[in-house]
Each structure stands twice: as C-alpha cells, then as structure tokens.
Design a protein around this motif. Structure first.
Motif, PDB file in Angstrom:
ATOM      1  N   GLN A  48       0.822  -1.206   0.000  1.00  0.00           N
ATOM      2  CA  GLN A  48       0.000   0.000   0.000  1.00  0.00           C
ATOM      3  C   GLN A  48       0.861   1.264   0.000  1.00  0.00           C
ATOM      4  O   GLN A  48       0.467   2.295  -0.555  1.00  0.00           O
ATOM      5  CB  GLN A  48      -0.883   0.022   1.249  1.00  0.00           C
ATOM      6  N   SER A  77      -7.383  -5.585  -5.289  1.00  0.00           N
ATOM      7  CA  SER A  77      -7.054  -4.191  -4.985  1.00  0.00           C
ATOM      8  C   SER A  77      -7.696  -3.235  -5.987  1.00  0.00           C
ATOM      9  O   SER A  77      -7.821  -3.538  -7.173  1.00  0.00           O
ATOM     10  CB  SER A  77      -5.538  -3.991  -5.001  1.00  0.00           C
ATOM     11  N   ASP A  79      -6.267  -0.583  -6.835  1.00  0.00           N
ATOM     12  CA  ASP A  79      -5.131   0.004  -7.547  1.00  0.00           C
ATOM     13  C   ASP A  79      -4.679  -0.992  -8.612  1.00  0.00           C
ATOM     14  O   ASP A  79      -4.240  -2.099  -8.292  1.00  0.00           O
ATOM     15  CB  ASP A  79      -3.999   0.291  -6.555  1.00  0.00           C
ATOM     16  N   VAL A 222      -3.950   4.535  -4.668  1.00  0.00           N
ATOM     17  CA  VAL A 222      -5.199   3.791  -4.522  1.00  0.00           C
ATOM     18  C   VAL A 222      -6.361   4.729  -4.232  1.00  0.00           C
ATOM     19  O   VAL A 222      -7.389   4.700  -4.901  1.00  0.00           O
ATOM     20  CB  VAL A 222      -5.078   2.755  -3.382  1.00  0.00           C
TER      21      VAL A 222
END
Length: 325
Positions: A48, A77, A79, A222
């Motif tokens: 992260q 995720s 992202d 993200v």
C-alpha cells in the motif's frame, strides 16, 4: 570498483521464516532492492505504501494474514498496479497439488519450491520484473488512470510543470491540493473490491465536477488524488477544497450491508510569486501537508506552512529496519 546500478527494481519477499527471507535477500540483493515482511499483513501494508514494488514472492502458511489472503487482497485491490503485480508463491514439500491449484485459480502467477536454488529464484525475479516494468511503461504512455479517467502521475507531472511554468513567467498564482480518502483500507477490507472501486470512481467524478477547464486532476494512488489549480491563491484554494468536501459529503454508498459516507484529508501548497519555487517543490510541499493531515487528530486540511501540532504515530520496528540500522 563498479558503481551500484541506479533505480534497482524492487521486490517484496513475504515469509515467516527468517532463514528464507535472508536467503532471498542474499540471492537477489545485488540486482534488486529487497523488502522483507514476516507475514502477509506487513507485506500488504508495504504494498500500500510503495508503488515501486514490481514482484512479490510469498509463502502460503503465515500468521496474521496468510499467503492466500494476501494474494486475494492483491488481486482485489482497487489500484491496478497492485492488482496486476506478479505474485510467485513459495511452496513447501507438504503443499498438495490440489492446494497449489486452488492458489493458481486465485491468481498466483507462478510457483517456486522451497528450498529453492539461486538460479531458480533469480530467473523468476528477472522474468517477472521485466514484465512488470513493461506494464508500467505502457501505463505511463497512456497518461490516464484506467479506473477514473483522470490523469495519472506521469501526465500530471508533464502538464502540471507546463502550467507552473506559464504561471511563473506571468507572475500568476498556482496551487496544488492533494487529497486522500480517509480509512479507505477499512472500506476495502470490510466491503470488498466492488464497493472500493465504486468509491474511487465516484470521488474522481466529483473532482471533475468542481474543477474548471484549466484545472488539472489526477489519481496518484489507490485513494489519493491531486488538483493543480492555475491562477488560484491560498484563499481560493481553500474555497475549492471546501467545495470538494461539500460535494463528496453528499455521496452515499450502498454496501449491501449498510449505507456509508466517505470523507477525506487534504494538504495544499501555493507557488512563490518571487520565482523561488518549482513545480516539484510545490507538489512536495502539498504531499508533506497531506501526510501531516493524515496523522493529525485535529486538522483534516493543512496548508504546507501551517504550524500544526502532530501526534507522532507509534513506531513499529520491523526486521528490515534492524537489518538496515
């Protein structure tokens, strides 16, 4: 003496065995920057925080968050960079073929058996680091974030530098405001990928709704966004941040379990009309202000020059810190 290569590719090794972690560092350390995590939870936090990691090697059986759970977090995720990372699972003699198939079906890229030979580990690292680098280069060429349609970091830097240069030449104000959705990781872990992506897209849309034609909006991480605001001084930047907050506060997300709202923290900076600053310096100041807002218990919006008392977060010492001390 040969010089250290610049910008080594970065690899994350996640295993609860210290022997395995140090063996991987010894085998790969001359060509890669190696990050070590003793369980999946620490590994997930590292991912992260570091968008430069290009390959993940992970054990299956670990405390706190095991390899299967880490793999699921990666593949789910919000992202795209994290979701598409090559993940090589390190298996032991006791891992069954059915277990391996289950992990492969969940999105594992490859396997390597422990104890591994140096040539096996290095060859996989080389192959997948090259693949990851090509994907990143392709994403940079497109210039746009696939999920929100906003600029990505590469295009923000390019277009933001041009806008800053114009403002500097004509002695005009320009500002940078960085935003991050509060508690986004909790939303992801509690409600899943679909809700998380819905939040990301909706917040990006609200940024587009409040921005002017000359403004520049980007998604940097993200749940992290940026606005570059030409011809905007500190006071006007505060008004823009207020409009963004008002717009985002109206959003309601139905998770299937309950309805939730989101909020954000922000950091911002303005240019120096004396010509003593640069675009990079301005964005670094905005980033610093954002990081202070993230850890502040009293302020959710911070100007880079504000004297705000920040509670120091508890320091967690990892094995990697000890190794590098």
């Amino acid at each position: 003496m040969s010089e250290e290569p610049a910008n080594k590719p970065e690899i994350l090794v996640v295993d609860d065995s210290k022997v395995i972690r140090l063996a991987a560092r010894k085998m790969l350390g001359s060509d890669y920057e190696i990050h070590l995590a003793e369980d999946g939870l620490i590994g997930w936090e590292m991912l992260q925080q570091n968008s430069n990691i290009s390959v993940v090697f992970s054990d299956l059986i670990m405390p706190n968050l095991d390899g299967m759970e880490l793999l699921e977090n990666i593949r789910n995720s919000g992202d795209d960079h994290i979701a598409n990372l090559p993940v090589i699972i390190m298996t032991g003699h006791d891992d069954s073929e059915a277990g391996k198939q289950k992990v492969f079906d969940a999105g594992a890229t490859d396997f390597i058996s422990k104890p591994f030979e140096s040539i096996d580990l290095v060859s996989r690292a080389n192959s997948y680091a090259r693949l990851s680098r090509k994907v990143v280069e392709l994403e940079k060429k497109t210039g746009y974030d696939k999920l929100t349609g906003l600029y990505n970091a590469n295009l923000l830097e390019e277009q933001g530098a041009k806008a800053f240069s114009f403002a500097d030449r004509h002695k005009l104000h320009i500002s940078a405001a960085y935003f991050e959705i509060k508690d986004f990781q909790e939303f992801f872990l509690n409600y899943g990928k679909n809700v998380a992506q819905h939040i990301i897209v909706a917040v990006g849309k609200r940024l587009q709704d409040v921005m002017r034609e000359e403004d520049i909006a980007a998604r940097l991480g993200v749940a992290k966004y940026a606005l570059i605001l030409p011809m905007t001084n500190r006071h006007k930047t505060e008004l823009v941040i207020g409009r963004v907050r008002e717009s985002i506060n109206k959003l309601v997300f139905d998770t299937g379990k309950e309805k939730i709202r989101v909020n954000f923290v922000a950091g911002y900076a303005t240019s120096d009309l004396n010509g003593d600053s640069s675009f990079v310096e301005m964005t670094e100041q905005a980033e610093d202000a954002l990081q202070r807002a993230i850890v502040s218990t009293t302020e959710s919006v911070i100007y880079f020059d504000d004297d705000v008392e920040i509670d120091e977060p508890e320091v967690v010492i990892t094995e990697q810190d000890v190794q590098q001390a």
